[in-house]
Design an enzyme around this catalytic site. Structure first.
Site: not given
Length: 339
Positions: A127, A231
């Site tokens: 994505l 992240h």
């Protein structure tokens, strides 16, 4: 809103390649390599064309398209079955408890075990939303369109669904987790290994990675502190996954230590709660809540936001714009769920 989700085509290659260059590394499913991307588009084309309604080593790639301008502004992917051609490795974080009667002490040692527990799962991934479009719920549309596709093609996916989130990477593009473990056995830095994996797969992991458990106490704090942590750009994605019913079950990525989220496919909220209707026409006046909509089989799959008017039984009407985006015809099946 003039945005919709549809299967990728060869004509989208350049736009997808330009987005891949914006990912910043550690994004294995969207490598900024022309050859690897061509192979991915070919694989996706084959998956959408495959007639057998069964689970297989498919990669379904879709794009977010602005229908008014023709611009491609995002991409997402679904994998039918991981670990079919090459092993699908993860580290599982476990705890070993040991007691010494002589010392009168109990020690609990955290360990990393190299496993293939998640093989045969289906996976959502890849994505990416263009930085210029990160508003208006488009990331949510990209993410949840994958679950609507699975709902409409359920036999092609397994009972377990996973999502790997990118781990913590420093400003130079390195990974403290990689440096502490795998980097010592492969003679390459994280970026080199990540690029090699994107283009050639994980067989080199099987060839060179040590199979014995690793005591995390032997790792530097810089590596331990990022295990299972996404992240910063992936924190919102992790929350979206949790809202859908995914959970972190102590599996992490062998490259960067990012978390692998796991759910039972039929219990994913969008898959479980999406309602099926029959489209009978458009309407000129509407009000109420904007919904997420999808229709179409395989190459004809489309998803967008729109408005419904409910009629007798399972019959519904759509606002004209969403009907046009979906390319839907009277009598077609339509799926809908609230945002």
């Amino acid at each position: 809103m003039s945005f919709r989700i549809r299967p990728v085509t060869n004509d989208d290659f350049q736009a997808v390649y330009e987005m891949a260059k914006l990912t910043g590394g550690g994004f294995t499913n969207l490598p900024p390599d022309r050859g690897a991307l061509v192979e991915k588009l070919v694989r996706s084309e084959e998956a959408f064309a495959r007639e057998a309604d069964t689970q297989s080593d498919d990669c379904f790639m879709m794009v977010l398209e602005n229908k008014d301008t023709g611009q491609i502004r995002g991409t997402c992917q679904i994998f039918g079955q991981v670990g079919t051609k090459q092993p699908f490795y993860s580290y599982r974080i476990t705890t070993l408890t040991q007691t010494s009667k002589e010392l009168g002490r109990t020690f609990r040692a955290e360990m990393l075990n190299l496993v293939t527990d998640l093989e045969s799962s289906s996976e959502v991934g890849g994505l990416f939303l263009h930085p210029g479009e990160r508003a208006g719920g488009l990331g949510l549309l990209l993410a949840r369109s994958r679950y609507l596709f699975i709902r409409q093609h359920r036999a092609r996916f397994g009972p377990r669904l996973i999502a790997e989130l990118r781990g913590v990477i420093d400003e130079a593009g390195g990974s403290a987790f990689w440096d502490a473990i795998a980097g010592k056995f492969f003679g390459m830095n994280f970026q080199e290994a990540d690029e090699f994996n994107a283009m050639h797969g994980t067989q080199f992991i099987a060839d060179l990675m040590p199979k014995t458990p690793i005591y995390t106490a032997m790792l530097p704090e810089t590596a331990r502190s990022v295990m299972g942590i996404p992240h910063p750009s992936g924190r919102a994605a992790m929350k979206m996954l949790e809202r859908e019913g995914f959970a972190f079950e102590s599996y992490i990525d062998i490259f960067d230590g990012g978390p692998t989220m796991i759910a039972q496919t039929d219990q994913v909220r969008t898959i479980r709660d999406a309602k099926q209707y029959r489209f009978v026409g458009t309407l000129e006046d509407w009000d109420g809540e904007q919904l997420m909509l999808s229709t179409g089989h395989l190459n004809n799959f489309r998803a967008c936001y729109g408005y419904l008017s409910f009629e007798e039984g399972d019959r519904v009407r759509l606002d004209p714009q969403s009907a046009e985006l979906l390319e839907i015809r009277e009598g077609d099946t339509l799926f809908a769920i609230g945002r």
